[in-house]
Design a protein around this motif. Sequence first.
Motif, mmCIF file in Angstrom:
data_model
loop_
_atom_site.group_PDB
_atom_site.id
_atom_site.type_symbol
_atom_site.label_atom_id
_atom_site.label_comp_id
_atom_site.label_asym_id
_atom_site.label_seq_id
_atom_site.Cartn_x
_atom_site.Cartn_y
_atom_site.Cartn_z
ATOM 1 N N ILE A 12 0.872 -1.219 0.100
ATOM 2 C CA ILE A 12 0.048 -0.148 0.082
ATOM 3 C C ILE A 12 0.948 1.222 0.208
ATOM 4 O O ILE A 12 0.593 2.130 -0.483
ATOM 5 C CB ILE A 12 -1.021 -0.235 1.202
ATOM 6 C CG1 ILE A 12 -1.931 -1.182 1.119
ATOM 7 C CG2 ILE A 12 -1.627 1.311 1.271
ATOM 8 C CD1 ILE A 12 -2.836 -1.225 0.004
ATOM 9 N N ARG A 13 1.940 1.315 0.764
ATOM 10 C CA ARG A 13 2.751 2.372 0.861
ATOM 11 C C ARG A 13 3.431 2.578 -0.592
ATOM 12 O O ARG A 13 3.470 3.701 -1.004
ATOM 13 C CB ARG A 13 3.865 1.964 1.752
ATOM 14 C CG ARG A 13 4.977 3.073 2.106
ATOM 15 C CD ARG A 13 5.890 2.974 3.145
ATOM 16 N NE ARG A 13 6.765 3.885 3.652
ATOM 17 C CZ ARG A 13 7.959 4.308 2.753
ATOM 18 N NH1 ARG A 13 8.110 3.954 1.771
ATOM 19 N NH2 ARG A 13 8.340 5.435 3.329
ATOM 20 N N GLU A 14 3.916 1.610 -1.395
ATOM 21 C CA GLU A 14 4.266 1.690 -2.459
ATOM 22 C C GLU A 14 3.408 2.460 -3.617
ATOM 23 O O GLU A 14 3.590 3.054 -4.453
ATOM 24 C CB GLU A 14 5.254 0.531 -3.294
ATOM 25 C CG GLU A 14 6.136 0.050 -2.266
ATOM 26 C CD GLU A 14 7.456 0.882 -2.352
ATOM 27 O OE1 GLU A 14 7.542 1.654 -3.490
ATOM 28 O OE2 GLU A 14 8.129 1.294 -1.188
ATOM 29 N N MET A 15 2.249 1.863 -3.573
ATOM 30 C CA MET A 15 1.225 2.246 -4.378
ATOM 31 C C MET A 15 1.091 4.054 -3.943
ATOM 32 O O MET A 15 0.881 4.732 -4.975
ATOM 33 C CB MET A 15 -0.185 1.823 -4.106
ATOM 34 C CG MET A 15 -0.295 0.120 -4.404
ATOM 35 S SD MET A 15 -1.880 -0.336 -4.230
ATOM 36 C CE MET A 15 -1.489 -2.224 -4.016
ATOM 37 N N ILE A 16 0.930 4.174 -2.951
ATOM 38 C CA ILE A 16 0.795 5.363 -2.616
ATOM 39 C C ILE A 16 1.926 6.404 -3.084
ATOM 40 O O ILE A 16 1.646 7.646 -3.724
ATOM 41 C CB ILE A 16 0.590 5.933 -0.990
ATOM 42 C CG1 ILE A 16 -0.745 5.331 -0.470
ATOM 43 C CG2 ILE A 16 0.768 7.280 -0.543
ATOM 44 C CD1 ILE A 16 -1.088 5.094 0.931
ATOM 45 N N LEU A 17 3.151 6.193 -2.756
ATOM 46 C CA LEU A 17 4.336 6.793 -3.211
ATOM 47 C C LEU A 17 4.336 6.851 -4.498
ATOM 48 O O LEU A 17 4.745 7.833 -5.253
ATOM 49 C CB LEU A 17 5.538 6.272 -2.488
ATOM 50 C CG LEU A 17 5.668 6.365 -1.087
ATOM 51 C CD1 LEU A 17 6.993 5.613 -0.736
ATOM 52 C CD2 LEU A 17 5.593 7.850 -0.565
ATOM 53 N N SER A 18 4.196 5.766 -5.384
ATOM 54 C CA SER A 18 3.907 5.744 -6.848
ATOM 55 C C SER A 18 3.090 6.689 -7.334
ATOM 56 O O SER A 18 3.279 7.464 -8.286
ATOM 57 C CB SER A 18 3.496 4.416 -7.284
ATOM 58 O OG SER A 18 3.364 4.541 -8.909
ATOM 59 N N TYR A 19 1.669 6.814 -6.567
ATOM 60 C CA TYR A 19 0.827 7.916 -7.129
ATOM 61 C C TYR A 19 1.384 9.357 -6.864
ATOM 62 O O TYR A 19 1.253 10.239 -7.795
ATOM 63 C CB TYR A 19 -0.401 7.727 -6.150
ATOM 64 C CG TYR A 19 -1.457 8.642 -6.552
ATOM 65 C CD1 TYR A 19 -2.286 8.626 -7.855
ATOM 66 C CD2 TYR A 19 -1.758 9.636 -5.784
ATOM 67 C CE1 TYR A 19 -3.131 9.603 -8.056
ATOM 68 C CE2 TYR A 19 -2.597 10.820 -5.881
ATOM 69 C CZ TYR A 19 -3.570 10.497 -7.129
ATOM 70 O OH TYR A 19 -4.439 11.568 -7.512
ATOM 71 N N GLY A 54 9.195 8.648 2.229
ATOM 72 C CA GLY A 54 9.700 7.975 1.168
ATOM 73 C C GLY A 54 10.617 8.914 0.336
ATOM 74 O O GLY A 54 10.716 8.713 -0.939
ATOM 75 N N GLN A 55 11.231 9.867 0.932
ATOM 76 C CA GLN A 55 12.131 10.893 0.118
ATOM 77 C C GLN A 55 13.488 10.827 0.733
ATOM 78 O O GLN A 55 13.761 10.306 1.846
ATOM 79 C CB GLN A 55 11.545 12.323 0.353
ATOM 80 C CG GLN A 55 9.896 12.504 -0.186
ATOM 81 C CD GLN A 55 10.175 12.302 -1.872
ATOM 82 O OE1 GLN A 55 10.826 12.965 -2.455
ATOM 83 N NE2 GLN A 55 9.132 11.691 -2.378
ATOM 84 N N SER A 56 14.413 11.645 0.346
ATOM 85 C CA SER A 56 15.590 11.840 0.880
ATOM 86 C C SER A 56 15.818 13.053 1.736
ATOM 87 O O SER A 56 14.795 13.960 1.537
ATOM 88 C CB SER A 56 16.677 11.679 -0.297
ATOM 89 O OG SER A 56 16.431 13.089 -0.995
ATOM 90 N N PRO A 57 16.443 12.879 2.826
ATOM 91 C CA PRO A 57 16.402 14.015 3.733
ATOM 92 C C PRO A 57 16.893 15.244 2.944
ATOM 93 O O PRO A 57 16.315 16.467 3.375
ATOM 94 C CB PRO A 57 17.613 13.783 4.558
ATOM 95 C CG PRO A 57 17.629 12.343 4.779
ATOM 96 C CD PRO A 57 17.098 11.956 3.223
ATOM 97 N N ARG A 58 17.737 15.296 2.139
ATOM 98 C CA ARG A 58 18.023 16.404 1.161
ATOM 99 C C ARG A 58 16.607 17.095 0.545
ATOM 100 O O ARG A 58 16.792 18.350 0.460
ATOM 101 C CB ARG A 58 19.130 16.071 -0.009
ATOM 102 C CG ARG A 58 19.407 17.164 -0.772
ATOM 103 C CD ARG A 58 20.628 16.864 -1.860
ATOM 104 N NE ARG A 58 21.593 17.655 -1.569
ATOM 105 C CZ ARG A 58 22.964 17.232 -1.848
ATOM 106 N NH1 ARG A 58 23.029 16.317 -2.332
ATOM 107 N NH2 ARG A 58 24.005 18.100 -1.350
ATOM 108 N N SER A 59 15.774 16.366 -0.274
ATOM 109 C CA SER A 59 14.651 16.827 -0.704
ATOM 110 C C SER A 59 14.006 17.414 0.087
ATOM 111 O O SER A 59 13.207 18.731 0.038
ATOM 112 C CB SER A 59 13.772 15.501 -1.249
ATOM 113 O OG SER A 59 14.598 15.071 -2.259
ATOM 114 N N VAL A 60 13.637 16.926 1.549
ATOM 115 C CA VAL A 60 12.864 17.561 2.482
ATOM 116 C C VAL A 60 13.537 18.997 2.962
ATOM 117 O O VAL A 60 12.781 20.006 2.921
ATOM 118 C CB VAL A 60 12.537 16.855 3.715
ATOM 119 C CG1 VAL A 60 11.931 17.464 4.855
ATOM 120 C CG2 VAL A 60 11.713 15.463 3.330
#
Length: 79
Positions: A12-19, A54-60
């Motif tokens: 479910i997590r992967e589906m959400i991140l993909s969306y 599900g991001q990199s700390p650099r992105s945040v």
Amino acid sequence: MQRLELNSANEIREMILSYFNKNDEAKFIHRLHGILLKIENQTTTCDSIAALFGQSPRSVSSWIKKVNQAGTIEVLRDS
């Protein structure tokens, strides 16, 4: 109240991140949620937000810097 758990949580997590990755408006809202987490708890680190999202700390960190510099959330939209 009984504690609930999601079945197939990883899938479910992967589906959400993909969306989020496929939809520009969802990506914008995803970034806004990250900013809200930081606002609600200033001691929360970019690392912990990144792990949740599900991001990199650099992105945040980049999201926060952009909002701070521009003074608006609109900079989080993809151009």
